[in-house]
Write a protein that holds these residues in place. Structure first.
Motif, PDB file in Angstrom:
ATOM      1  N   ASP A  52       0.762  -1.256   0.023  1.00  0.00           N
ATOM      2  CA  ASP A  52       0.032   0.011  -0.060  1.00  0.00           C
ATOM      3  C   ASP A  52       0.793   1.295   0.020  1.00  0.00           C
ATOM      4  OD1 ASP A  52      -2.414  -1.465   0.102  1.00  0.00           O
ATOM      5  OD2 ASP A  52      -2.119  -1.548   2.438  1.00  0.00           O
ATOM      6  N   SER A  53       0.426   2.364  -0.508  1.00  0.00           N
ATOM      7  CA  SER A  53       0.924   3.721  -0.451  1.00  0.00           C
ATOM      8  C   SER A  53       1.298   3.966   0.933  1.00  0.00           C
ATOM      9  CB  SER A  53       0.229   4.630  -1.121  1.00  0.00           C
ATOM     10  OG  SER A  53      -1.184   4.861  -0.881  1.00  0.00           O
ATOM     11  N   ALA A  54       0.473   3.773   1.831  1.00  0.00           N
ATOM     12  CA  ALA A  54       0.624   4.382   3.192  1.00  0.00           C
ATOM     13  C   ALA A  54       1.424   2.816   3.894  1.00  0.00           C
ATOM     14  CB  ALA A  54      -0.672   4.391   3.946  1.00  0.00           C
ATOM     15  N   VAL A  55       2.619   3.206   4.488  1.00  0.00           N
ATOM     16  CA  VAL A  55       3.352   2.175   5.093  1.00  0.00           C
ATOM     17  C   VAL A  55       3.712   2.669   6.409  1.00  0.00           C
ATOM     18  CG1 VAL A  55       4.277   1.524   2.881  1.00  0.00           C
ATOM     19  CG2 VAL A  55       5.553   3.323   4.179  1.00  0.00           C
ATOM     20  N   THR A  56       4.285   1.671   7.286  1.00  0.00           N
ATOM     21  CA  THR A  56       4.799   1.971   8.665  1.00  0.00           C
ATOM     22  C   THR A  56       6.130   1.373   8.688  1.00  0.00           C
ATOM     23  OG1 THR A  56       2.576   1.750   9.415  1.00  0.00           O
ATOM     24  CG2 THR A  56       4.339   1.210  11.098  1.00  0.00           C
ATOM     25  N   ASP A  57       6.914   2.284   9.145  1.00  0.00           N
ATOM     26  CA  ASP A  57       8.322   2.007   9.647  1.00  0.00           C
ATOM     27  C   ASP A  57       8.445   0.748  10.569  1.00  0.00           C
ATOM     28  OD1 ASP A  57      11.162   1.623  10.046  1.00  0.00           O
ATOM     29  OD2 ASP A  57      11.498   3.684  10.032  1.00  0.00           O
ATOM     30  N   ARG A  58       8.874  -0.330  10.434  1.00  0.00           N
ATOM     31  CA  ARG A  58       8.731  -1.373  11.265  1.00  0.00           C
ATOM     32  C   ARG A  58       9.529  -1.203  12.541  1.00  0.00           C
ATOM     33  NH1 ARG A  58       6.761  -6.375   9.106  1.00  0.00           N
ATOM     34  NH2 ARG A  58       5.905  -5.997   6.853  1.00  0.00           N
ATOM     35  N   ASP A  61       8.125   2.235  14.151  1.00  0.00           N
ATOM     36  CA  ASP A  61       6.587   2.537  14.219  1.00  0.00           C
ATOM     37  C   ASP A  61       6.108   3.864  13.815  1.00  0.00           C
ATOM     38  OD1 ASP A  61       6.178  -0.008  15.136  1.00  0.00           O
ATOM     39  OD2 ASP A  61       6.178   0.256  17.074  1.00  0.00           O
ATOM     40  N   THR A  62       7.021   4.291  12.570  1.00  0.00           N
ATOM     41  CA  THR A  62       6.329   5.675  12.278  1.00  0.00           C
ATOM     42  C   THR A  62       5.435   5.421  10.968  1.00  0.00           C
ATOM     43  OG1 THR A  62       8.513   6.656  13.235  1.00  0.00           O
ATOM     44  CG2 THR A  62       7.237   7.919  11.412  1.00  0.00           C
ATOM     45  N   PHE A  63       4.429   6.129  10.871  1.00  0.00           N
ATOM     46  CA  PHE A  63       3.551   5.990   9.875  1.00  0.00           C
ATOM     47  C   PHE A  63       3.748   7.062   8.537  1.00  0.00           C
ATOM     48  CE2 PHE A  63      -0.649   6.896   7.799  1.00  0.00           C
ATOM     49  CZ  PHE A  63      -0.854   5.627   7.299  1.00  0.00           C
ATOM     50  N   TYR A  64       4.103   6.638   7.459  1.00  0.00           N
ATOM     51  CA  TYR A  64       4.314   7.223   6.373  1.00  0.00           C
ATOM     52  C   TYR A  64       3.176   7.352   5.164  1.00  0.00           C
ATOM     53  CZ  TYR A  64       8.916   7.767   7.819  1.00  0.00           C
ATOM     54  OH  TYR A  64      10.156   7.991   8.739  1.00  0.00           O
ATOM     55  N   CYS A  65       2.567   8.395   4.805  1.00  0.00           N
ATOM     56  CA  CYS A  65       1.471   8.538   4.036  1.00  0.00           C
ATOM     57  C   CYS A  65       1.654   9.703   2.935  1.00  0.00           C
ATOM     58  CB  CYS A  65       0.250   8.281   4.525  1.00  0.00           C
ATOM     59  SG  CYS A  65      -1.347   8.287   3.530  1.00  0.00           S
ATOM     60  N   PRO A  66       1.577   9.435   1.603  1.00  0.00           N
ATOM     61  CA  PRO A  66       1.545  10.490   0.586  1.00  0.00           C
ATOM     62  C   PRO A  66       0.294  11.220   0.921  1.00  0.00           C
ATOM     63  CG  PRO A  66       2.316   8.597  -0.472  1.00  0.00           C
ATOM     64  CD  PRO A  66       1.894   8.089   1.000  1.00  0.00           C
ATOM     65  N   VAL A  67       0.092  12.541   0.687  1.00  0.00           N
ATOM     66  CA  VAL A  67      -1.070  13.383   0.875  1.00  0.00           C
ATOM     67  C   VAL A  67      -1.066  14.222  -0.316  1.00  0.00           C
ATOM     68  CG1 VAL A  67      -2.016  15.114   2.334  1.00  0.00           C
ATOM     69  CG2 VAL A  67      -0.892  13.641   3.565  1.00  0.00           C
ATOM     70  N   PHE A  68      -2.139  14.175  -1.181  1.00  0.00           N
ATOM     71  CA  PHE A  68      -2.441  14.798  -2.507  1.00  0.00           C
ATOM     72  C   PHE A  68      -1.021  14.410  -3.402  1.00  0.00           C
ATOM     73  CE2 PHE A  68      -5.128  17.185   0.501  1.00  0.00           C
ATOM     74  CZ  PHE A  68      -6.366  16.876   0.007  1.00  0.00           C
ATOM     75  N   GLY A  69      -0.566  13.500  -3.113  1.00  0.00           N
ATOM     76  CA  GLY A  69       0.702  13.143  -4.150  1.00  0.00           C
ATOM     77  C   GLY A  69       2.126  13.610  -3.646  1.00  0.00           C
ATOM     78  N   VAL A  70       2.071  14.325  -2.341  1.00  0.00           N
ATOM     79  CA  VAL A  70       3.145  14.647  -1.859  1.00  0.00           C
ATOM     80  C   VAL A  70       3.727  13.739  -0.656  1.00  0.00           C
ATOM     81  CG1 VAL A  70       4.253  16.672  -0.383  1.00  0.00           C
ATOM     82  CG2 VAL A  70       2.507  17.169  -1.990  1.00  0.00           C
ATOM     83  N   PRO A  72       6.141  12.518   2.232  1.00  0.00           N
ATOM     84  CA  PRO A  72       6.856  12.935   3.307  1.00  0.00           C
ATOM     85  C   PRO A  72       8.422  12.392   3.274  1.00  0.00           C
ATOM     86  CG  PRO A  72       5.571  11.107   4.068  1.00  0.00           C
ATOM     87  CD  PRO A  72       5.046  11.175   2.722  1.00  0.00           C
ATOM     88  N   ALA A  73       9.349  13.280   3.794  1.00  0.00           N
ATOM     89  CA  ALA A  73      10.784  12.827   3.988  1.00  0.00           C
ATOM     90  C   ALA A  73      11.017  11.502   4.418  1.00  0.00           C
ATOM     91  CB  ALA A  73      11.373  13.928   4.666  1.00  0.00           C
ATOM     92  N   GLY A  74      11.781  10.686   3.922  1.00  0.00           N
ATOM     93  CA  GLY A  74      12.035   9.403   4.149  1.00  0.00           C
ATOM     94  C   GLY A  74      11.214   8.431   3.799  1.00  0.00           C
ATOM     95  N   TYR A  75      10.133   8.819   2.985  1.00  0.00           N
ATOM     96  CA  TYR A  75       8.839   7.815   2.613  1.00  0.00           C
ATOM     97  C   TYR A  75       9.544   6.583   1.733  1.00  0.00           C
ATOM     98  CZ  TYR A  75       5.141   6.099   0.071  1.00  0.00           C
ATOM     99  OH  TYR A  75       4.076   5.659  -0.692  1.00  0.00           O
ATOM    100  N   GLU A  76      10.309   7.004   0.765  1.00  0.00           N
ATOM    101  CA  GLU A  76      10.859   6.227  -0.307  1.00  0.00           C
ATOM    102  C   GLU A  76      11.766   5.101   0.410  1.00  0.00           C
ATOM    103  OE1 GLU A  76      10.130   6.018  -3.231  1.00  0.00           O
ATOM    104  OE2 GLU A  76       9.107   7.993  -3.735  1.00  0.00           O
ATOM    105  N   ALA A  77      12.432   5.541   1.402  1.00  0.00           N
ATOM    106  CA  ALA A  77      13.455   4.474   1.995  1.00  0.00           C
ATOM    107  C   ALA A  77      12.504   3.425   2.990  1.00  0.00           C
ATOM    108  CB  ALA A  77      14.501   5.213   2.987  1.00  0.00           C
ATOM    109  N   VAL A  78      11.461   3.996   3.562  1.00  0.00           N
ATOM    110  CA  VAL A  78      10.514   3.244   4.175  1.00  0.00           C
ATOM    111  C   VAL A  78       9.976   2.319   3.419  1.00  0.00           C
ATOM    112  CG1 VAL A  78       8.663   2.934   5.703  1.00  0.00           C
ATOM    113  CG2 VAL A  78      10.487   4.782   6.385  1.00  0.00           C
ATOM    114  N   LEU A  79       9.395   2.644   2.120  1.00  0.00           N
ATOM    115  CA  LEU A  79       8.561   1.927   1.213  1.00  0.00           C
ATOM    116  C   LEU A  79       9.532   0.918   0.647  1.00  0.00           C
ATOM    117  CD1 LEU A  79       6.099   1.341  -0.424  1.00  0.00           C
ATOM    118  CD2 LEU A  79       6.910   3.210  -2.036  1.00  0.00           C
ATOM    119  N   ASP A  80      10.672   1.258   0.204  1.00  0.00           N
ATOM    120  CA  ASP A  80      11.764   0.171  -0.059  1.00  0.00           C
ATOM    121  C   ASP A  80      12.053  -0.908   0.789  1.00  0.00           C
ATOM    122  OD1 ASP A  80      11.931   1.469  -2.537  1.00  0.00           O
ATOM    123  OD2 ASP A  80      13.929   2.632  -1.992  1.00  0.00           O
TER     124      ASP A  80
END
Length: 377
Positions: A52-58, A61-70, A72-80
């Protein structure tokens, strides 16, 4: 099913009743800890679901979610990191699937190019180097299916069978005279009424005043209990011993001990009733053979319906041959009506019919009156 899905209810996946020659469908998750002779992974060419586009850093336990396509910082690393973890989990699932077979693992080998996002691409299974499955030793045809039984039942046949079952049905009706104490509802005794004397016709009489006594259900229970204990030998028939036992029973049922019988339960009045009842000529004559609280049963067929009657006779006298001779019913009513007396007659008559006894006695323990009851014609 929709509600269970919405509520995310967990359920054990279906398992076949037969352990041999049966095909079971399991997910890789549900196959953990199980094994079968032959295992065939299916749908392995399907694509892997992306995270999912919304992910949690295991780790944090930080929640990352794009808002209107923007993002957040560190999102790509957490998604990978999440994708890598899912890949490792899927590889572990493949290990589970590939190690469930005891004898044969059958893997699909298709001519179509494998997608990099397909399940079968997660691990190198060396499909090209594996031998093809040899089915030459198996018969080509599936064989003839066993003949199915034909239901030749017609509507008329079904109706006839249903009627036969209905005719064999046994209907049973239970009657309990011991629990029927009223000809038109419960027999309620006024709190303060006069004891009536016996009339010549066996009905209540109105001549002369008598001491006031308060009747009630509790009084009747205690009188029955005292008479039973005297007949069984548990309580001495003397008035003093009966008064002491009556006092204990009054306190046991949570009622106050009253000095005036017109105001409530009085041990002396209760003991006097029991002594007077046992000294009645009819009772004194039968007393050596009296058996208290005798349970009786009877069953008769009434227009195709079995009518079973069960009751408890207060006291029963037996003759020298061991047969019931007299059935006695103690009644504690203070001032019963003529209709109540007739109802009691019918009740005792039911006991006479059940036991085959010719004679019955209704003993009004408050007044000392005895009423004869004869069996049905």
């Amino acid at each position: 099913m929709t509600a269970a899905w919405t509520d995310e209810a967990r359920a054990v996946e279906g398992r076949p009743d037969a352990q041999e020659e049966a095909v079971a469908l399991y997910t890789m998750h549900a196959a953990k800890g199980l094994e079968w002779p032959i295992v065939v992974p299916i749908n392995t060419m399907t694509g892997i679901k992306a995270p999912d586009s919304a992910v949690t850093d295991r780790d944090s336990d930080t929640f990352y979610c794009p808002v209107f396509g923007v993002k957040p910082a560190g999102y790509e690393a957490v998604l990978d990191a999440e994708k890598a973890e899912l890949d490792r989990e899927r590889i572990r699932l493949w290990y589970v699937a590939a190690t469930r077979a005891r004898e044969l693992l059958v893997l699909p080998r298709l001519d179509a190019a494998q997608s990099k996002s397909a399940w079968i691409s997660l691990v190198d299974l060396s499909l090209a180097e594996l031998p093809a499955l040899d089915l030459s030793h198996l018969p080509e045809g599936m064989g003839a299916a066993a003949a199915q039984a034909v239901n030749a039942q017609t509507r008329d046949g079904f109706a006839a069978e249903a009627a036969a079952i209905l005719d064999k049905r046994q209907r049973l009706v239970w009657l309990a005279p011991s629990r029927d104490e009223s000809h038109a509802g419960p027999v309620l005794t006024p709190e303060a009424v006069e004891i009536w004397a016996a009339g010549s016709d066996g009905q209540p009489g109105d001549e002369g005043p008598a001491p006031s006594v308060q009747g009630g259900r509790e009084r009747g229970l205690i009188l029955h209990k005292l008479l039973e204990e005297v007949l069984t030998g548990e309580t001495d028939p003397g008035k003093a011993a009966l008064a002491d036992r009556a006092r204990a029973l009054i306190l046991e049922i949570g009622k106050p001990v009253m000095d005036d019988p017109a105001q409530g339960l009085n041990p002396g009045e209760l003991a006097g009733c029991v002594v007077r009842t046992l000294n009645l000529p009819e009772i004194a004559e039968l007393r050596p053979s009296l058996v208290p609280e005798l349970t009786v049963y009877a069953a008769v067929d009434v227009e195709g319906i079995e009518q079973a009657t069960v009751g408890i006779a207060d006291a029963t006298s037996f003759d020298s041959d061991g047969k019931p001779a007299v059935v006695i019913d103690w009644k504690s009513d203070v001032q019963p009506t003529a209709a109540t007396i007739e109802h009691y007659r019918a009740q005792v008559r039911a006991y006479l019919d059940m036991t085959g006894t010719e004679r019955g006695l209704i003993v009004m323990v408050t007044s000392g009156q005895t009423i004869e009851v004869q069996a049905s014609a």
